[in-house]
Design a protein around this motif. Structure first.
Motif, short mmCIF file in Angstrom:
data_model
loop_
_atom_site.label_atom_id
_atom_site.label_comp_id
_atom_site.label_asym_id
_atom_site.label_seq_id
_atom_site.Cartn_x
_atom_site.Cartn_y
_atom_site.Cartn_z
N VAL A 62 18.07 -2.90 -12.91
CA VAL A 62 18.33 -4.30 -12.55
C VAL A 62 17.50 -5.29 -13.36
O VAL A 62 17.60 -6.50 -13.15
N GLY A 63 16.65 -4.79 -14.27
CA GLY A 63 15.90 -5.71 -15.11
C GLY A 63 14.40 -5.70 -14.91
O GLY A 63 13.69 -6.55 -15.46
N GLY A 64 13.90 -4.73 -14.14
CA GLY A 64 12.47 -4.62 -13.90
C GLY A 64 11.81 -3.65 -14.86
O GLY A 64 12.42 -3.18 -15.83
N VAL A 65 10.55 -3.33 -14.57
CA VAL A 65 9.78 -2.40 -15.41
C VAL A 65 9.47 -1.15 -14.58
O VAL A 65 9.55 -1.18 -13.35
N PRO A 66 9.13 -0.04 -15.23
CA PRO A 66 8.82 1.19 -14.50
C PRO A 66 7.64 0.99 -13.54
O PRO A 66 6.74 0.19 -13.79
N THR A 67 7.67 1.73 -12.46
CA THR A 67 6.62 1.64 -11.45
C THR A 67 5.77 2.90 -11.44
O THR A 67 6.17 3.95 -11.96
N THR A 68 4.61 2.78 -10.83
CA THR A 68 3.72 3.93 -10.69
C THR A 68 2.79 3.69 -9.51
O THR A 68 2.58 2.54 -9.10
N THR A 69 2.27 4.76 -8.93
CA THR A 69 1.27 4.61 -7.88
C THR A 69 0.07 3.89 -8.48
O THR A 69 -0.32 4.16 -9.61
N TYR A 70 -0.54 2.99 -7.70
CA TYR A 70 -1.53 2.08 -8.27
C TYR A 70 -2.96 2.43 -7.90
O TYR A 70 -3.30 2.58 -6.73
N GLY A 71 -3.79 2.53 -8.93
CA GLY A 71 -5.20 2.84 -8.74
C GLY A 71 -5.94 1.78 -7.95
O GLY A 71 -6.85 2.10 -7.18
N GLU A 72 -5.57 0.50 -8.15
CA GLU A 72 -6.25 -0.57 -7.42
C GLU A 72 -6.13 -0.37 -5.92
O GLU A 72 -7.09 -0.58 -5.16
N ASN A 73 -4.94 0.03 -5.47
CA ASN A 73 -4.72 0.21 -4.04
C ASN A 73 -5.39 1.48 -3.52
O ASN A 73 -5.80 1.55 -2.36
N ILE A 74 -5.51 2.49 -4.38
CA ILE A 74 -6.28 3.68 -4.01
C ILE A 74 -7.73 3.29 -3.79
O ILE A 74 -8.39 3.75 -2.85
N GLY A 75 -8.24 2.42 -4.68
CA GLY A 75 -9.61 1.93 -4.52
C GLY A 75 -9.82 1.18 -3.22
O GLY A 75 -10.84 1.33 -2.55
N VAL A 76 -8.84 0.37 -2.83
CA VAL A 76 -8.92 -0.36 -1.56
C VAL A 76 -9.01 0.62 -0.39
O VAL A 76 -9.82 0.44 0.53
N MET A 77 -8.21 1.66 -0.42
CA MET A 77 -8.25 2.66 0.65
C MET A 77 -9.60 3.35 0.70
O MET A 77 -10.14 3.62 1.79
N ALA A 78 -10.15 3.66 -0.47
CA ALA A 78 -11.45 4.34 -0.51
C ALA A 78 -12.55 3.49 0.09
O ALA A 78 -13.44 4.00 0.78
N ILE A 79 -12.48 2.19 -0.12
CA ILE A 79 -13.53 1.29 0.37
C ILE A 79 -13.36 0.97 1.84
O ILE A 79 -14.33 0.94 2.61
N THR A 80 -12.12 0.74 2.27
CA THR A 80 -11.88 0.22 3.62
C THR A 80 -11.66 1.29 4.68
O THR A 80 -11.87 1.04 5.87
N GLY A 81 -11.18 2.48 4.28
CA GLY A 81 -10.84 3.49 5.27
C GLY A 81 -9.53 3.21 5.96
O GLY A 81 -9.23 3.79 7.00
N VAL A 82 -8.70 2.34 5.39
CA VAL A 82 -7.39 2.02 5.94
C VAL A 82 -6.33 2.73 5.10
O VAL A 82 -6.06 2.33 3.97
N TYR A 83 -5.75 3.80 5.65
CA TYR A 83 -4.80 4.62 4.91
C TYR A 83 -3.37 4.47 5.44
O TYR A 83 -2.45 5.12 4.96
N SER A 84 -3.18 3.63 6.43
CA SER A 84 -1.90 3.52 7.12
C SER A 84 -0.77 3.10 6.18
O SER A 84 -0.87 2.09 5.47
N VAL A 85 0.34 3.87 6.20
CA VAL A 85 1.50 3.50 5.39
C VAL A 85 2.15 2.23 5.94
O VAL A 85 2.89 1.55 5.20
N GLN A 86 1.87 1.90 7.19
CA GLN A 86 2.38 0.65 7.75
C GLN A 86 1.80 -0.54 6.99
O GLN A 86 2.51 -1.52 6.70
N VAL A 87 0.52 -0.45 6.64
CA VAL A 87 -0.12 -1.52 5.88
C VAL A 87 0.44 -1.59 4.46
O VAL A 87 0.71 -2.68 3.93
N ILE A 88 0.65 -0.42 3.83
CA ILE A 88 1.24 -0.38 2.49
C ILE A 88 2.64 -0.99 2.53
O ILE A 88 3.03 -1.76 1.65
N GLY A 89 3.40 -0.63 3.57
CA GLY A 89 4.74 -1.20 3.73
C GLY A 89 4.69 -2.71 3.91
O GLY A 89 5.54 -3.44 3.38
#
Length: 421
Positions: free
Chosen positions: A284-311
């Motif tokens: 549709v005109g976008g760019v390839p996606t990938t799992t993001y290291g920045e968000n992995i870092g947020v989980m490591a720091i905060t202890g919030v792993y809920s997929v509800q939050v990711i959603g």
């Protein structure tokens, strides 16, 4: 002493009053890097925000809500993508994105049929830990070299204000990560961004023009792909890079949340979801996606792993694609603030790789392990660059290729009983 930080597990629902701030935290973490890719490609970021959000929701669905991951714009496609755009145009790059995504889906099926035992051959712990560490360490330089995702420190135009805003943001994130309690312990990154942003406004470093000029409602720029053999061939080597990057991200996330994501929901599901999202985005005109290291870092720091939050973060990204002022506000966040946050986040990702080496009890008295980790680190950090036509291998990309080739070679030597230990 009792730990006051609340851990929200993967399937756990967070209180409604926390969902919005926790989701915004993830949105802020990914935004700068994710919109940088379409900017470098010369396309409107709106379509990318839309497909990042849709891709993340699809990832959550396909992985049965068991793998917390946010899909952002992939940097692995930058070098070949830029070359294709320069010679043939972005629509032909789109076609190549789609083909690579489809091949990635086929790889997921192969993994489903034959398992993941090959990972220990191509990426044993001594190699995997180094690759994971490089995900964070290679990006470290971006945090202090200016632009939209880095503090304006190591440049000719650096000022005292730049340093002040950077350190205010960084130390707020540090203090918040180790000292905040209760609710505040779950949003230290968001708080540090807000504090840094206020400091930047105080020092007159924020330009609100994009907010004033933004249309209330906007439509993303959709475009149809075109296909050429030359573009596809130039893009094909990226498959190896994104596969090793994906596996590394899943391994480090597994270490953070305390469960093996390669087994459940399974590497085949996560790789399929990642590549299906990339193919759909290219369509549709976008760019390839990938799992993001920045968000992995947020989980490591905060202890919030809920997929509800990711959603929730994914939904916010989709809204931003259509609501101009919201995206514009985030775009006004100075690089000094983003750099202060990512300075810590990238470090957390890097040390997760070291943690993997420790957890796997990698024995460095064995020369094989010592050589693997050493060569991979130097390949990624030395600045070495290898060019094959339109493909340029350097940094994390080169290190991933070296890790796979060298690990396979060491396995061959073991089979031939030529290893001296």
């Amino acid at each position: 002493m009792k730990n006051s930080k609340k851990i929200y597990k993967v399937e756990e629902k967070v209180p409604l009053k926390l969902l919005l701030p926790l989701s915004i935290q993830h949105t802020f973490a990914m935004f700068g890097a994710s919109v940088l890719v379409p900017i470098l490609f010369g396309i409107n970021p709106g379509i990318v925000l839309l497909m990042n959000g849709i891709g993340t929701l699809l990832f959550i669905l396909i992985t049965k809500q068991k793998a917390p991951a946010y899909l952002g714009s992939s940097f692995a496609f930058l070098a070949p993508g830029t070359a294709i755009i320069a010679s043939e145009g972005f629509q032909y790059a789109q076609g190549a994105f789609i083909v690579v995504g489809i091949l990635g889906c086929i790889l997921a099926y192969i993994i489903y049929k034959f398992g993941t035992s090959w990972i220990d051959v191509l990426l044993p712990p001594a190699a995997m830990g180094a690759v994971v560490a490089l995900i964070g360490f290679e990006l470290a330089g971006n945090t202090v070299t200016g632009g939209t995702i880095g503090a304006n420190l190591m440049t000719d135009t650096a000022s005292k204000k730049d340093f002040l805003v950077f350190f205010i943001t960084l130390f707020t994130a540090i203090i918040g990560s180790v000292a905040f309690k209760g609710f505040f312990s779950t949003i230290p990154i968001l708080i540090s961004i807000v504090v840094g942003y206020i400091a930047a406004v105080f020092f007159g470093m924020v330009d609100f023009t994009p907010v004033r000029e933004a249309s209330l409602f906007t439509l993303p720029d959709f475009s149809a792909p075109k296909f050429s053999a030359s573009a596809i061939l130039a893009m094909l080597p990226v498959i190896l890079v994104i596969t090793s990057e994906h596996i590394s991200h899943q391994v480090v996330t597994s270490n953070i949340i305390g469960r093996d994501l390669l087994k459940e929901p399974g590497l085949h599901r996560s790789i399929f979801a990642d590549n299906f999202s990339s193919a759909l985005s290219g369509l549709v005109g976008g760019v390839p996606t990938t799992t993001y290291g920045e968000n992995i870092g947020v989980m490591a720091i905060t202890g919030v792993y809920s997929v509800q939050v990711i959603g929730g973060a994914a939904v916010i990204s989709i809204i931003m694609a259509f609501f101009g002022p919201l995206a514009a506000i985030i775009q006004t966040i100075p690089g000094n603030v983003i750099g202060g946050v990512t300075f810590l986040l990238y470090g957390m990702i890097g040390t997760s790789g070291i943690r993997l080496l420790v957890d796997q009890k990698v024995d460095y008295s064995k020369s094989v392990n010592l050589v693997l980790t050493s060569v991979i680190f130097i390949a990624g950090l030395s600045g070495l660059s290898l060019k094959f036509g339109a493909i340029e291998l350097q940094g994390m990309v080169l290190a991933s290729v070296v890790a796979v080739v060298l690990s396979a070679f060491m396995t061959l030597l073991k089979k031939l009983n030529l290893i001296n230990q």
